[in-house]
Write a protein that holds these residues in place. Structure first.
Motif, short mmCIF file in Angstrom:
data_model
loop_
_atom_site.label_atom_id
_atom_site.label_comp_id
_atom_site.label_asym_id
_atom_site.label_seq_id
_atom_site.Cartn_x
_atom_site.Cartn_y
_atom_site.Cartn_z
N MET A 61 0.90 -1.22 -0.11
CA MET A 61 -0.01 0.08 0.08
C MET A 61 0.93 1.19 -0.04
SD MET A 61 -3.08 0.91 0.11
CE MET A 61 -4.50 0.38 0.78
N THR A 62 0.60 2.01 -1.12
CA THR A 62 1.26 3.52 -1.10
C THR A 62 0.38 4.60 -0.53
OG1 THR A 62 2.60 2.60 -2.82
CG2 THR A 62 2.80 4.74 -2.49
N MET A 63 1.07 5.21 0.13
CA MET A 63 0.04 6.62 0.53
C MET A 63 0.92 7.93 0.18
SD MET A 63 -1.73 7.22 4.17
CE MET A 63 -0.51 8.35 4.83
N GLN A 64 0.37 9.10 -0.13
CA GLN A 64 0.68 10.37 -0.55
C GLN A 64 -0.28 11.32 0.19
OE1 GLN A 64 3.34 11.86 -2.07
NE2 GLN A 64 4.42 10.02 -2.23
N GLU A 65 0.24 12.21 0.95
CA GLU A 65 -0.75 13.20 1.23
C GLU A 65 -0.18 14.72 0.94
OE1 GLU A 65 -2.20 12.14 5.95
OE2 GLU A 65 -0.34 13.30 5.82
N LEU A 66 -0.99 15.64 0.63
CA LEU A 66 -0.73 16.90 0.10
C LEU A 66 -1.60 17.75 0.88
CD1 LEU A 66 -1.17 17.58 -3.50
CD2 LEU A 66 -1.38 15.19 -2.55
N LYS A 67 -1.03 19.10 0.82
CA LYS A 67 -2.23 20.23 1.35
C LYS A 67 -2.58 21.05 0.03
CE LYS A 67 -2.09 22.97 5.39
NZ LYS A 67 -3.48 22.57 5.93
N VAL A 68 -3.60 21.50 0.04
CA VAL A 68 -4.34 22.00 -0.89
C VAL A 68 -4.89 23.36 -0.47
CG1 VAL A 68 -5.85 21.97 -2.89
CG2 VAL A 68 -4.61 20.15 -2.41
N ALA A 69 -5.10 24.53 -1.24
CA ALA A 69 -5.81 25.59 -0.58
C ALA A 69 -7.01 25.36 -0.64
CB ALA A 69 -5.39 26.74 -1.83
N SER A 70 -7.77 25.99 0.45
CA SER A 70 -9.14 25.51 0.70
C SER A 70 -10.12 26.05 -0.47
CB SER A 70 -9.57 26.20 2.17
OG SER A 70 -9.50 27.63 2.01
N ASP A 71 -9.60 26.93 -1.35
CA ASP A 71 -10.61 27.25 -2.41
C ASP A 71 -10.37 26.61 -3.68
OD1 ASP A 71 -7.99 28.26 -2.85
OD2 ASP A 71 -8.84 29.74 -4.18
N ARG A 72 -9.43 25.34 -3.36
CA ARG A 72 -9.35 24.51 -4.77
C ARG A 72 -9.94 23.15 -4.31
NH1 ARG A 72 -9.25 26.44 -9.16
NH2 ARG A 72 -8.13 24.64 -9.77
N ILE A 73 -10.47 22.74 -3.11
CA ILE A 73 -10.88 21.77 -2.75
C ILE A 73 -11.99 21.23 -3.46
CG2 ILE A 73 -12.14 20.41 -0.80
CD1 ILE A 73 -9.12 20.67 -0.14
N GLY A 74 -13.02 22.21 -3.68
CA GLY A 74 -14.35 21.80 -4.35
C GLY A 74 -13.90 21.47 -5.92
N VAL A 75 -12.96 22.14 -6.36
CA VAL A 75 -12.37 21.69 -7.79
C VAL A 75 -11.98 20.16 -7.84
CG1 VAL A 75 -10.84 21.93 -9.74
CG2 VAL A 75 -11.72 23.82 -8.36
N ILE A 76 -11.40 19.83 -6.83
CA ILE A 76 -10.88 18.43 -6.70
C ILE A 76 -11.89 17.41 -6.56
CG2 ILE A 76 -9.11 16.80 -5.04
CD1 ILE A 76 -7.42 19.59 -4.59
N ILE A 77 -12.93 17.84 -5.78
CA ILE A 77 -14.01 17.06 -5.60
C ILE A 77 -14.99 17.02 -6.89
CG2 ILE A 77 -16.31 16.69 -4.29
CD1 ILE A 77 -14.76 17.91 -1.83
N GLY A 78 -15.19 18.01 -7.60
CA GLY A 78 -16.11 18.02 -8.61
C GLY A 78 -17.29 18.04 -8.31
N LYS A 79 -17.99 18.32 -9.27
CA LYS A 79 -19.63 18.60 -9.24
C LYS A 79 -20.10 16.99 -8.82
CE LYS A 79 -23.45 20.24 -11.64
NZ LYS A 79 -23.86 21.35 -12.56
N GLY A 80 -20.79 17.08 -7.58
CA GLY A 80 -21.28 15.53 -7.27
C GLY A 80 -20.24 14.54 -7.11
N GLY A 81 -19.04 14.94 -6.88
CA GLY A 81 -17.91 14.00 -6.62
C GLY A 81 -17.24 13.43 -7.79
N ALA A 82 -17.89 14.04 -9.24
CA ALA A 82 -17.24 13.32 -10.35
C ALA A 82 -15.87 13.59 -10.61
CB ALA A 82 -17.98 14.33 -11.48
N THR A 83 -14.95 14.62 -10.23
CA THR A 83 -13.71 14.62 -10.63
C THR A 83 -13.05 13.74 -9.56
OG1 THR A 83 -14.28 17.21 -11.04
CG2 THR A 83 -11.79 16.50 -10.56
#
Length: 180
Positions: A1-23
């Motif tokens: 099992m490989t794991m990576q963690e990264l910090k993302v600006a709060s205003d970009r979290i929505g883009v990573i999730i995408g509409k209805g979690g699509a992205t």
């Protein structure tokens, strides 16, 4: 099992999730990973069996976090040679005014300078916060990076575009001599 963690600006979290979690689902499917997002901390955790998938997904999330649209960030899945390069501008601009001026030079009037660099190098460029992200193949990314660095250092746009045109011609000649 490989794991990576990264910090993302709060205003970009929505883009990573995408509409209805699509992205997020698309990243998980393409890279065969599981993504956990802590939106209060801006922490994104990517886990998977295959190291390559985890690293690819991490790069895509980094690209999304640096201002790229999902369509542009997903280019990182298209070809294993395509990668993300990030230029940190914080060391060249010590005031918000200088940062705005530098970003303005890279973007150009109505986005023309950025568009021209993208077209001449076949890369995707995103200016976000104190960074410039470039997605593309290694040679074109290095060429785009050099052009952007020239703009940051104060070179005229005309000189930068002439440099990019020369590099484009050289690359074409290299390609022709490689095949003939």
């Amino acid at each position: 099992m490989t794991m990576q963690e990264l910090k993302v600006a709060s205003d970009r979290i929505g883009v990573i999730i995408g509409k209805g979690g699509a992205t997020r689902r698309a990243i998980e499917e393409k890279a065969e990973v599981a993504i956990t997002i802590d939106s209060t901390e801006g922490l994104v955790t990517i886990e998977g069996e295959e190291t390559v998938g985890v690293l690819r997904a991490t790069e895509v999330v980094r690209a999304l976090g640096r201002g790229f649209s999902p369509e542009r960030a997903f280019r990182l899945f298209d070809d294993e040679d395509i990668y993300l390069d990030i230029i940190d501008l914080s060391n060249v601009a010590d005031t918000p005014q200088k940062m705005n001026r530098i970003r303005g030079r890279i973007i150009g009037r109505d986005g023309k300078a950025r568009g021209q660099i993208e077209n001449m190098t076949q890369t995707s460029i995103s200016i976000y916060g104190k960074t410039v992200g470039i997605i593309g193949l290694p040679e074109p990314v290095q060429t785009a990076r050099k052009g952007i660095e020239m703009l940051v250092e104060g070179s005229d746009h005309a000189n930068v575009f002439a440099f990019l045109e020369r590099r484009k011609k050289e690359a074409k000649e290299d390609l022709i001599s490689y095949y003939y």
